[in-house]
Design a protein around this motif. Structure first.
Motif, mmCIF file in Angstrom:
data_model
loop_
_atom_site.group_PDB
_atom_site.id
_atom_site.type_symbol
_atom_site.label_atom_id
_atom_site.label_comp_id
_atom_site.label_asym_id
_atom_site.label_seq_id
_atom_site.Cartn_x
_atom_site.Cartn_y
_atom_site.Cartn_z
ATOM 1 N N LYS A 1 -5.969 0.919 6.589
ATOM 2 C CA LYS A 1 -7.384 1.248 6.832
ATOM 3 C C LYS A 1 -7.502 2.470 7.765
ATOM 4 C CE LYS A 1 -11.514 -1.330 7.694
ATOM 5 N NZ LYS A 1 -12.079 -2.511 8.304
ATOM 6 N N LYS A 2 -6.669 2.457 8.813
ATOM 7 C CA LYS A 2 -6.688 3.575 9.775
ATOM 8 C C LYS A 2 -6.223 4.865 9.116
ATOM 9 C CE LYS A 2 -5.941 1.853 14.399
ATOM 10 N NZ LYS A 2 -4.928 1.533 15.383
ATOM 11 N N ILE B 1 7.470 11.508 3.828
ATOM 12 C CA ILE B 1 7.459 11.085 5.239
ATOM 13 C C ILE B 1 6.335 10.068 5.467
ATOM 14 C CG2 ILE B 1 7.098 11.838 7.632
ATOM 15 C CD1 ILE B 1 8.372 14.526 6.901
ATOM 16 N N LEU B 2 5.130 10.395 4.955
ATOM 17 C CA LEU B 2 3.990 9.490 5.163
ATOM 18 C C LEU B 2 4.216 8.163 4.431
ATOM 19 C CD1 LEU B 2 1.157 8.925 6.282
ATOM 20 C CD2 LEU B 2 0.203 9.996 4.246
ATOM 21 N N GLU B 3 4.759 8.255 3.218
ATOM 22 C CA GLU B 3 4.984 7.049 2.398
ATOM 23 C C GLU B 3 5.719 5.968 3.190
ATOM 24 O OE1 GLU B 3 3.632 5.580 -0.332
ATOM 25 O OE2 GLU B 3 4.395 7.037 -1.778
ATOM 26 N N LYS B 4 6.726 6.404 3.946
ATOM 27 C CA LYS B 4 7.547 5.441 4.695
ATOM 28 C C LYS B 4 6.761 4.793 5.840
ATOM 29 C CE LYS B 4 12.100 7.193 3.585
ATOM 30 N NZ LYS B 4 12.257 8.649 3.422
ATOM 31 N N GLU B 5 5.633 5.388 6.212
ATOM 32 C CA GLU B 5 4.852 4.885 7.346
ATOM 33 C C GLU B 5 3.727 3.945 6.912
ATOM 34 O OE1 GLU B 5 5.410 5.769 10.587
ATOM 35 O OE2 GLU B 5 7.120 7.012 9.990
ATOM 36 N N ILE B 6 3.398 3.968 5.608
ATOM 37 C CA ILE B 6 2.225 3.197 5.148
ATOM 38 C C ILE B 6 2.558 1.706 5.046
ATOM 39 C CG2 ILE B 6 0.472 2.928 3.325
ATOM 40 C CD1 ILE B 6 0.966 5.850 2.524
ATOM 41 N N GLU B 7 1.714 0.909 5.697
ATOM 42 C CA GLU B 7 1.850 -0.556 5.618
ATOM 43 C C GLU B 7 0.472 -1.131 5.350
ATOM 44 O OE1 GLU B 7 3.169 -1.599 9.507
ATOM 45 O OE2 GLU B 7 4.989 -0.391 9.351
ATOM 46 N N HIS C 1 -8.373 8.569 8.393
ATOM 47 C CA HIS C 1 -8.009 9.950 8.746
ATOM 48 C C HIS C 1 -7.813 10.825 7.504
ATOM 49 C CE1 HIS C 1 -7.945 9.083 12.921
ATOM 50 N NE2 HIS C 1 -7.059 8.116 12.781
ATOM 51 N N PHE C 2 -7.212 10.243 6.477
ATOM 52 C CA PHE C 2 -7.016 10.984 5.224
ATOM 53 C C PHE C 2 -8.382 11.414 4.673
ATOM 54 C CE2 PHE C 2 -6.265 11.315 0.625
ATOM 55 C CZ PHE C 2 -5.049 11.981 0.550
ATOM 56 N N LYS C 3 -9.309 10.462 4.649
ATOM 57 C CA LYS C 3 -10.655 10.738 4.125
ATOM 58 C C LYS C 3 -11.368 11.815 4.964
ATOM 59 C CE LYS C 3 -13.360 7.282 2.664
ATOM 60 N NZ LYS C 3 -13.473 7.638 1.247
ATOM 61 N N ASN C 4 -11.277 11.683 6.288
ATOM 62 C CA ASN C 4 -11.947 12.675 7.150
ATOM 63 C C ASN C 4 -11.431 14.085 6.874
ATOM 64 O OD1 ASN C 4 -13.682 10.957 8.462
ATOM 65 N ND2 ASN C 4 -12.341 10.623 10.217
ATOM 66 N N SER C 5 -10.127 14.208 6.729
ATOM 67 C CA SER C 5 -9.569 15.554 6.507
ATOM 68 C C SER C 5 -9.973 16.105 5.144
ATOM 69 C CB SER C 5 -8.049 15.551 6.670
ATOM 70 O OG SER C 5 -7.752 15.376 8.039
ATOM 71 N N MET D 1 0.822 -1.202 0.000
ATOM 72 C CA MET D 1 0.000 0.000 0.000
ATOM 73 C C MET D 1 0.864 1.264 0.000
ATOM 74 S SD MET D 1 -3.119 -0.644 -0.157
ATOM 75 C CE MET D 1 -4.381 -1.853 0.049
ATOM 76 N N GLN D 2 0.454 2.233 -0.811
ATOM 77 C CA GLN D 2 1.263 3.450 -0.967
ATOM 78 C C GLN D 2 0.374 4.693 -0.888
ATOM 79 O OE1 GLN D 2 2.801 2.215 -4.837
ATOM 80 N NE2 GLN D 2 4.860 2.423 -3.987
ATOM 81 N N PHE D 3 1.038 5.860 -0.933
ATOM 82 C CA PHE D 3 0.268 7.115 -0.909
ATOM 83 C C PHE D 3 -0.712 7.165 -2.075
ATOM 84 C CE2 PHE D 3 -0.256 11.657 -1.978
ATOM 85 C CZ PHE D 3 -0.869 12.069 -0.801
ATOM 86 N N LYS D 4 -0.279 6.659 -3.232
ATOM 87 C CA LYS D 4 -1.170 6.711 -4.406
ATOM 88 C C LYS D 4 -2.478 5.932 -4.169
ATOM 89 C CE LYS D 4 1.140 3.148 -7.286
ATOM 90 N NZ LYS D 4 0.458 1.986 -6.764
ATOM 91 N N ASP D 5 -2.443 4.954 -3.259
ATOM 92 C CA ASP D 5 -3.689 4.229 -2.943
ATOM 93 C C ASP D 5 -4.638 5.105 -2.133
ATOM 94 O OD1 ASP D 5 -2.886 1.727 -4.189
ATOM 95 O OD2 ASP D 5 -1.410 1.613 -2.581
ATOM 96 N N LEU D 6 -4.077 5.939 -1.248
ATOM 97 C CA LEU D 6 -4.930 6.892 -0.509
ATOM 98 C C LEU D 6 -5.582 7.854 -1.505
ATOM 99 C CD1 LEU D 6 -2.649 7.903 2.536
ATOM 100 C CD2 LEU D 6 -4.647 6.422 2.600
ATOM 101 N N VAL D 7 -4.772 8.274 -2.474
ATOM 102 C CA VAL D 7 -5.259 9.231 -3.483
ATOM 103 C C VAL D 7 -6.371 8.597 -4.317
ATOM 104 C CG1 VAL D 7 -4.583 10.544 -5.545
ATOM 105 C CG2 VAL D 7 -3.087 10.507 -3.545
ATOM 106 N N SER D 8 -6.157 7.359 -4.770
ATOM 107 C CA SER D 8 -7.177 6.755 -5.643
ATOM 108 C C SER D 8 -8.436 6.388 -4.866
ATOM 109 C CB SER D 8 -6.606 5.562 -6.411
ATOM 110 O OG SER D 8 -6.188 4.591 -5.502
ATOM 111 N N GLU D 9 -8.283 5.932 -3.627
ATOM 112 C CA GLU D 9 -9.462 5.580 -2.802
ATOM 113 C C GLU D 9 -10.384 6.780 -2.573
ATOM 114 O OE1 GLU D 9 -10.417 2.947 -0.409
ATOM 115 O OE2 GLU D 9 -9.138 1.504 -1.444
#
Ligand SMILES: Cc1ncc(C[n+]2csc(CCO)c2C)c(N)n1
Length: 218
Positions: A190-191, A179-185, A195-199, A1-9
């Motif tokens: 899901k968590k 910075i966020l990319e390195k944290e995504i697993e 938060h991304f969606k809420n913001s 999972m990557q930042f681009k998945d947050l973007v596409s979701e």
């Protein structure tokens, strides 16, 4: 999972923010001055909270590189962004009121305190996932609307918008994403997405309330 998945979701939602009439009108130079002044006052409070939030995230950063990058960003926030807002408020002869004295929109209270709650009560990765939309969406707005600036004859709106299409701003956002990319697993996705969606949704509500100049009812 990557930042681009947050973007596409969340594409449907963030596109609604990008295309909000407030954003379209400011880029075209057509936004009512009273609405812009209302935004400035609300956003001044938001930026103040945002700097507090960044301070919490810096305290939670796990390595020196993260700390250095976030401190650089906080420095820009305090000395460029916030300073520019002070100037604009002065230009319009708008008084900076404390939170107790000003009439706040519901979304401003909810969003700025949501960010502070996530950063202080959840982990560093969740705090970053909640904060990133605030920076990233302004870059998306610039990419989508910048061509409208050619016909924008409102110098104040031009200056406001120019910041977000600069290469410096793009680099700042890319640093945050890195910075966020390195944290995504897979196990925290899901968590983080929550938060991304809420913001993103808060960004939409922030513009909607400001556009209608709608303060918290009763
Ligand atoms: C509600 C709201 N959301 C996002 C921003 C954008 N923003 C907030 S802090 C920051 C970084 C400045 O260095 C940027 C671009 C805003 N102004 N107001």
């Amino acid at each position: 999972m990557q930042f681009k998945d947050l973007v596409s979701e969340n594409k449907k939602d963030w596109l609604k923010v990008v295309k909000h009439p407030f954003v379209d009108e400011i880029y075209r130079g057509k936004l009512a001055e009273e609405t812009f002044k209302f935004y400035l006052i609300q956003d001044h409070y938001y930026l103040n909270q945002s700097m507090r939030n960044m301070a919490i995230l810096i305290s939670k950063a796990e390595n020196l590189k993260q700390k250095q990058q976030l401190i650089d960003i906080l420095n820009i926030e305090a000395n460029v962004e916030f300073a520019k807002y002070q100037e604009l408020l002065e230009y319009y002869s708008l008084e900076v009121k404390s939170a107790e004295e000003m009439k706040m929109t519901y979304s401003n209270i909810a969003y700025s305190n949501y960010l502070l709650a996530v950063s202080s009560q959840a982990g560093f990765a969740e705090g970053m996932a909640a904060l990133i939309p605030c920076y990233w969406i302004y870059l998306k707005m610039a990419e989508y609307h910048h061509h409208k600036l050619k016909e924008n004859d409102n110098q104040i709106y031009q200056d406001w918008a120019t910041v977000f299409k600069s290469s410096d701003y793009k680099e700042l956002v890319e640093n945050m994403v890195e910075i966020l990319e390195k944290e995504i697993e897979t196990k925290n996705f899901k968590k983080l997405n929550y938060h991304f969606k809420n913001s993103i949704k808060f960004e939409y509500q922030f513009f909607s309330d400001v556009y209608q100049r709608k303060i918290w009812e009763i």
